[in-house]
Design a protein around this motif. Sequence first.
Motif, PDB file in Angstrom:
ATOM      1  N   TRP A   1       0.941  -1.297  -0.005  1.00 36.84           N
ATOM      2  CA  TRP A   1       0.041  -0.176   0.314  1.00 36.84           C
ATOM      3  C   TRP A   1       0.968   1.177  -0.159  1.00 36.84           C
ATOM      4  CZ3 TRP A   1      -4.562   1.396  -1.711  1.00 36.84           C
ATOM      5  CH2 TRP A   1      -5.028   2.397  -1.433  1.00 36.84           C
ATOM      6  N   TYR A   2       0.061   2.131  -0.512  1.00 36.86           N
ATOM      7  CA  TYR A   2       1.238   3.552  -0.210  1.00 36.86           C
ATOM      8  C   TYR A   2       1.663   3.976   0.700  1.00 36.86           C
ATOM      9  CZ  TYR A   2      -1.309   3.513  -5.151  1.00 36.86           C
ATOM     10  OH  TYR A   2      -2.186   3.497  -6.433  1.00 36.86           O
ATOM     11  N   GLY A   3       2.774   4.331   1.016  1.00 38.13           N
ATOM     12  CA  GLY A   3       3.291   4.534   2.306  1.00 38.13           C
ATOM     13  C   GLY A   3       2.383   5.913   2.527  1.00 38.13           C
ATOM     14  N   ALA A   4       3.777   6.882   3.713  1.00 41.67           N
ATOM     15  CA  ALA A   4       3.458   8.308   3.907  1.00 41.67           C
ATOM     16  C   ALA A   4       4.066   9.316   3.350  1.00 41.67           C
ATOM     17  CB  ALA A   4       4.738   8.364   4.884  1.00 41.67           C
ATOM     18  N   SER A   5       3.960   9.042   1.869  1.00 37.73           N
ATOM     19  CA  SER A   5       4.711  10.381   0.975  1.00 37.73           C
ATOM     20  C   SER A   5       3.146  10.332   0.105  1.00 37.73           C
ATOM     21  CB  SER A   5       5.414   8.680  -0.079  1.00 37.73           C
ATOM     22  OG  SER A   5       6.726   8.794   0.082  1.00 37.73           O
ATOM     23  N   GLU A   6       1.960  10.188   0.546  1.00 34.64           N
ATOM     24  CA  GLU A   6       0.521  10.599   0.070  1.00 34.64           C
ATOM     25  C   GLU A   6       0.383  10.957   1.122  1.00 34.64           C
ATOM     26  OE1 GLU A   6      -0.775   9.444  -2.025  1.00 34.64           O
ATOM     27  OE2 GLU A   6       0.720   7.629  -2.772  1.00 34.64           O
ATOM     28  N   LEU A   7       1.983  11.522   1.898  1.00 31.01           N
ATOM     29  CA  LEU A   7       0.951  13.309   2.045  1.00 31.01           C
ATOM     30  C   LEU A   7       1.883  14.088   1.944  1.00 31.01           C
ATOM     31  CD1 LEU A   7       2.183  12.277   6.349  1.00 31.01           C
ATOM     32  CD2 LEU A   7      -0.941  12.659   5.303  1.00 31.01           C
ATOM     33  N   ALA A   8       2.170  14.017   0.576  1.00 34.55           N
ATOM     34  CA  ALA A   8       3.117  15.198  -0.071  1.00 34.55           C
ATOM     35  C   ALA A   8       1.562  15.973  -1.418  1.00 34.55           C
ATOM     36  CB  ALA A   8       3.423  14.381  -1.436  1.00 34.55           C
ATOM     37  N   VAL A   9       2.003  17.536  -0.888  1.00 35.54           N
ATOM     38  CA  VAL A   9       1.539  18.370  -1.620  1.00 35.54           C
ATOM     39  C   VAL A   9       2.066  18.958  -3.123  1.00 35.54           C
ATOM     40  CG1 VAL A   9       0.228  19.874  -1.739  1.00 35.54           C
ATOM     41  CG2 VAL A   9       0.588  18.510   0.556  1.00 35.54           C
ATOM     42  N   PHE A  10       1.147  18.753  -4.046  1.00 38.76           N
ATOM     43  CA  PHE A  10       1.607  19.253  -5.673  1.00 38.76           C
ATOM     44  C   PHE A  10       0.605  19.984  -6.247  1.00 38.76           C
ATOM     45  CE2 PHE A  10       0.892  14.581  -5.468  1.00 38.76           C
ATOM     46  CZ  PHE A  10      -0.097  14.552  -6.331  1.00 38.76           C
ATOM     47  N   ALA A  11       1.042  20.129  -7.571  1.00 38.17           N
ATOM     48  CA  ALA A  11       0.285  21.653  -8.363  1.00 38.17           C
ATOM     49  C   ALA A  11      -1.329  20.493  -8.570  1.00 38.17           C
ATOM     50  CB  ALA A  11       0.500  21.328  -9.476  1.00 38.17           C
ATOM     51  N   PRO A  12      -2.076  21.131  -8.294  1.00 35.32           N
ATOM     52  CA  PRO A  12      -3.753  20.831  -8.110  1.00 35.32           C
ATOM     53  C   PRO A  12      -4.200  20.216  -9.381  1.00 35.32           C
ATOM     54  CG  PRO A  12      -3.889  22.881  -7.914  1.00 35.32           C
ATOM     55  CD  PRO A  12      -2.824  22.220  -7.649  1.00 35.32           C
ATOM     56  N   THR A  13      -5.135  19.378  -9.031  1.00 34.69           N
ATOM     57  CA  THR A  13      -5.637  18.482 -11.364  1.00 34.69           C
ATOM     58  C   THR A  13      -6.602  18.652 -11.112  1.00 34.69           C
ATOM     59  OG1 THR A  13      -4.579  16.035 -10.255  1.00 34.69           O
ATOM     60  CG2 THR A  13      -3.447  17.659 -11.464  1.00 34.69           C
ATOM     61  N   VAL A  14      -7.650  18.248 -11.799  1.00 30.70           N
ATOM     62  CA  VAL A  14      -8.997  17.937 -11.362  1.00 30.70           C
ATOM     63  C   VAL A  14      -8.723  16.284 -12.490  1.00 30.70           C
ATOM     64  CG1 VAL A  14      -9.925  19.974 -11.256  1.00 30.70           C
ATOM     65  CG2 VAL A  14      -9.632  19.224 -13.387  1.00 30.70           C
ATOM     66  N   GLY A  15     -10.867  16.092 -12.528  1.00 31.86           N
ATOM     67  CA  GLY A  15     -10.903  14.883 -13.705  1.00 31.86           C
ATOM     68  C   GLY A  15      -9.552  14.437 -14.289  1.00 31.86           C
ATOM     69  N   VAL A  16      -9.062  13.822 -15.658  1.00 25.13           N
ATOM     70  CA  VAL A  16      -8.108  13.078 -15.529  1.00 25.13           C
ATOM     71  C   VAL A  16      -6.868  13.273 -15.335  1.00 25.13           C
ATOM     72  CG1 VAL A  16      -7.383  11.884 -17.719  1.00 25.13           C
ATOM     73  CG2 VAL A  16      -9.421  13.509 -17.899  1.00 25.13           C
ATOM     74  N   GLY A  17      -6.687  14.940 -14.588  1.00 26.92           N
ATOM     75  CA  GLY A  17      -5.379  14.011 -14.008  1.00 26.92           C
ATOM     76  C   GLY A  17      -4.428  15.432 -14.541  1.00 26.92           C
ATOM     77  N   GLN A  18      -4.460  15.833 -15.827  1.00 25.47           N
ATOM     78  CA  GLN A  18      -3.452  17.390 -16.571  1.00 25.47           C
ATOM     79  C   GLN A  18      -2.425  16.537 -15.857  1.00 25.47           C
ATOM     80  OE1 GLN A  18      -5.916  19.595 -14.151  1.00 25.47           O
ATOM     81  NE2 GLN A  18      -7.081  18.439 -16.211  1.00 25.47           N
ATOM     82  N   ILE A  19      -1.318  17.537 -15.483  1.00 29.12           N
ATOM     83  CA  ILE A  19       0.561  16.369 -15.188  1.00 29.12           C
ATOM     84  C   ILE A  19       0.942  15.489 -14.715  1.00 29.12           C
ATOM     85  CG2 ILE A  19       1.460  18.741 -15.678  1.00 29.12           C
ATOM     86  CD1 ILE A  19       2.393  18.559 -12.617  1.00 29.12           C
ATOM     87  N   ASN A  20      -0.327  15.098 -13.877  1.00 30.56           N
ATOM     88  CA  ASN A  20      -0.457  14.035 -13.265  1.00 30.56           C
ATOM     89  C   ASN A  20      -1.446  12.377 -13.882  1.00 30.56           C
ATOM     90  OD1 ASN A  20      -0.595  12.098 -10.978  1.00 30.56           O
ATOM     91  ND2 ASN A  20      -1.805  12.831  -9.721  1.00 30.56           N
ATOM     92  N   GLY A  21      -1.553  13.200 -14.925  1.00 31.17           N
ATOM     93  CA  GLY A  21      -3.283  12.591 -15.817  1.00 31.17           C
ATOM     94  C   GLY A  21      -2.099  11.521 -16.023  1.00 31.17           C
ATOM     95  N   SER A  22      -3.389  10.229 -16.877  1.00 32.77           N
ATOM     96  CA  SER A  22      -2.076   9.242 -17.995  1.00 32.77           C
ATOM     97  C   SER A  22      -2.555   9.284 -18.989  1.00 32.77           C
ATOM     98  CB  SER A  22      -4.163   8.733 -17.899  1.00 32.77           C
ATOM     99  OG  SER A  22      -5.211   8.877 -17.827  1.00 32.77           O
ATOM    100  N   TYR A  23      -1.593  11.369 -19.970  1.00 34.17           N
ATOM    101  CA  TYR A  23      -1.424  11.631 -21.028  1.00 34.17           C
ATOM    102  C   TYR A  23      -0.280  11.368 -21.036  1.00 34.17           C
ATOM    103  CZ  TYR A  23       3.024  14.208 -18.968  1.00 34.17           C
ATOM    104  OH  TYR A  23       3.595  14.603 -18.587  1.00 34.17           O
ATOM    105  N   ASP A  24       0.722  10.234 -19.823  1.00 36.54           N
ATOM    106  CA  ASP A  24       1.764   9.253 -20.703  1.00 36.54           C
ATOM    107  C   ASP A  24       1.617   8.333 -20.643  1.00 36.54           C
ATOM    108  OD1 ASP A  24       1.329   9.362 -18.021  1.00 36.54           O
ATOM    109  OD2 ASP A  24       3.508   9.457 -16.808  1.00 36.54           O
ATOM    110  N   ASP A  25       0.554   8.086 -20.772  1.00 37.53           N
ATOM    111  CA  ASP A  25       0.502   6.669 -21.371  1.00 37.53           C
ATOM    112  C   ASP A  25       0.602   6.173 -22.191  1.00 37.53           C
ATOM    113  OD1 ASP A  25      -0.361   5.762 -19.071  1.00 37.53           O
ATOM    114  OD2 ASP A  25      -2.168   5.651 -18.727  1.00 37.53           O
ATOM    115  N   PHE A  26       0.115   7.229 -22.517  1.00 36.44           N
ATOM    116  CA  PHE A  26       0.332   7.409 -24.537  1.00 36.44           C
ATOM    117  C   PHE A  26       2.245   8.423 -24.765  1.00 36.44           C
ATOM    118  CE2 PHE A  26      -4.017   7.398 -23.361  1.00 36.44           C
ATOM    119  CZ  PHE A  26      -4.442   7.228 -24.018  1.00 36.44           C
TER     120      PHE A  26
END
Lengths: 172, 364
Positions: free
Chosen positions: B105-130
């Motif tokens: 399971w994910y660890g304490a790193s889930e307390l990290a904060v970064f740029a907010p995103t919506v929906g698919v997730g923009q820079i944190n999204g699945s664009y990089d699958d492609f």
Amino acid sequence: MKTLPPLAVALLSLLSLSACSGVESKAEYPDPDRERIYRYGSLTGGEGGFDILGKKKRTEEDGQTGLGVNSFLWRATLDTVSFMPLASADPFGGVILTDWYADPAVPGERTKAQIYVTSRELRADALKASVFRQVADGRGGWKDAPVAADSSKKLEDAILTRARQIRQSAVK
Amino acid sequence: MRRLLLASTALLALSAAPARADLEVTVGGFTAFQAGFFDHDTATDSSRDFTSEAEIVVSADATADNGLQYGAHVQLEGSTSDSTNSGEVYLYMAGSWGRVEMGDWYGASELAVFAPTVGVGQINGSYDDFLPSTARSGLSNANYATAVNDRGDHNFTALDSDDATKITYYTPKFSGFQAGVSYAPEQDDSGETVSLTEGDLKNMFEIGLKYEGEFQGVGVTVGGLYNFADASDLATTEDLSAWSLGAQLSYNGFTFGGGYTDNGDSLQAEAQTSDDITSWNVGLTYENGPWGVGVSYLDEDYETNGDTAGTDGGDYSALAFGGTYKVAPGLTTGLDMAFYDRDRAGSVNDEDGWVAVVDVTAAF
């Protein structure tokens, strides 16, 4: 031997904080997948997922919380008859009874409405409205008078429309 | 008489104990469909594909009579292309003292904060699958590649152990403050895998601290991570030591935030100098009822003077726009558009292009 990193020190001091009183403590923990999956709600309503032991049901968004009857119909009814004085409202039995109301535009006439919400489900047939009308008898009293045949129907329609609107906004 | 009463009360308590256990077993999950449209430098690449992903989440949660909360959580991967049956599994115990999670399971790193995103997730999204694999993190360093976390393939928080088998402890939230610490003996092991040999990365600790508060309608979130691990004794790579810091401000549906990550020379060859990897990100979102829009930017800098081929050095940047609309509870549609650019320091070709992702997700 590594020195203690600053974050570890912060962690330790935070733990010692917990011993103090007056610090509000909340049991909230990160669950990245739950946030990812249910950020935009769940088909099953509420928090997502359904209870296979049958305890957790689709409640919140069906309007079944707290009240004995459907909350969308209940709220819509109260909204719709809000221009009349309320005589009694029983959220468990689902009865809303207004007091006599005289429209200033139509002198010599007063009306009263009685509405039953009969089901926990949001259904058109779970709503029954009756409208009563009295006219002034000219001697300072009132006597019963017939109402237009479709007035109860119109009131029901208005309430159902309002219920639909409330549900739409709750679903967003 | 009193004794009899006591005895019968005790009996009653004994017999009633199991019945009072407050057990809840839930089944949930989601299916996502994504259509990707893209344009890459490689002339022979296609320009579109569809993907689908599905997961079933089963969890059992209970509260014991003494107040201990405990439960088990199994996430089953439902995609036809998944080689593993379950993605994440863990069990937990919680009380007023906090919560301990054990498993993959994910660890304490889930307390990290970064740029907010919506929906698919923009820079944190699945664009990089492609994206073509060469344009992804682009690091030929195998140690680094296995350590890269799952936030896209690019790091916008400190390197972590993703869902390797670990133990995590979180404090409760004290006036908005929460801390967590994780330990994974082997950064790369999950499930029943037992590592008898020296792994690439061992004794991985993740320490996270997060604050969430509100001041006159302005939401403030700040989070920091410090993660460290030992490189294998056999390999001549640097130990892992990475940190990141991020913050978000939100007001009236708007959220603005970003983060900075310094992975240092983690896992790079010991002989190599000037080989730090840093990245920063920034984003803005606006959410109003069922609608949400967002834009975010990611910039990664690979300092690899020691790498003469120039394959690893240079930088990677991505700018992504996205919008999402919640059609009904649990049914979401989204559209993301990302422009990426992988510049390399040496004579190796740079790569750039764009990816558009259309997403429909149903969660239950």
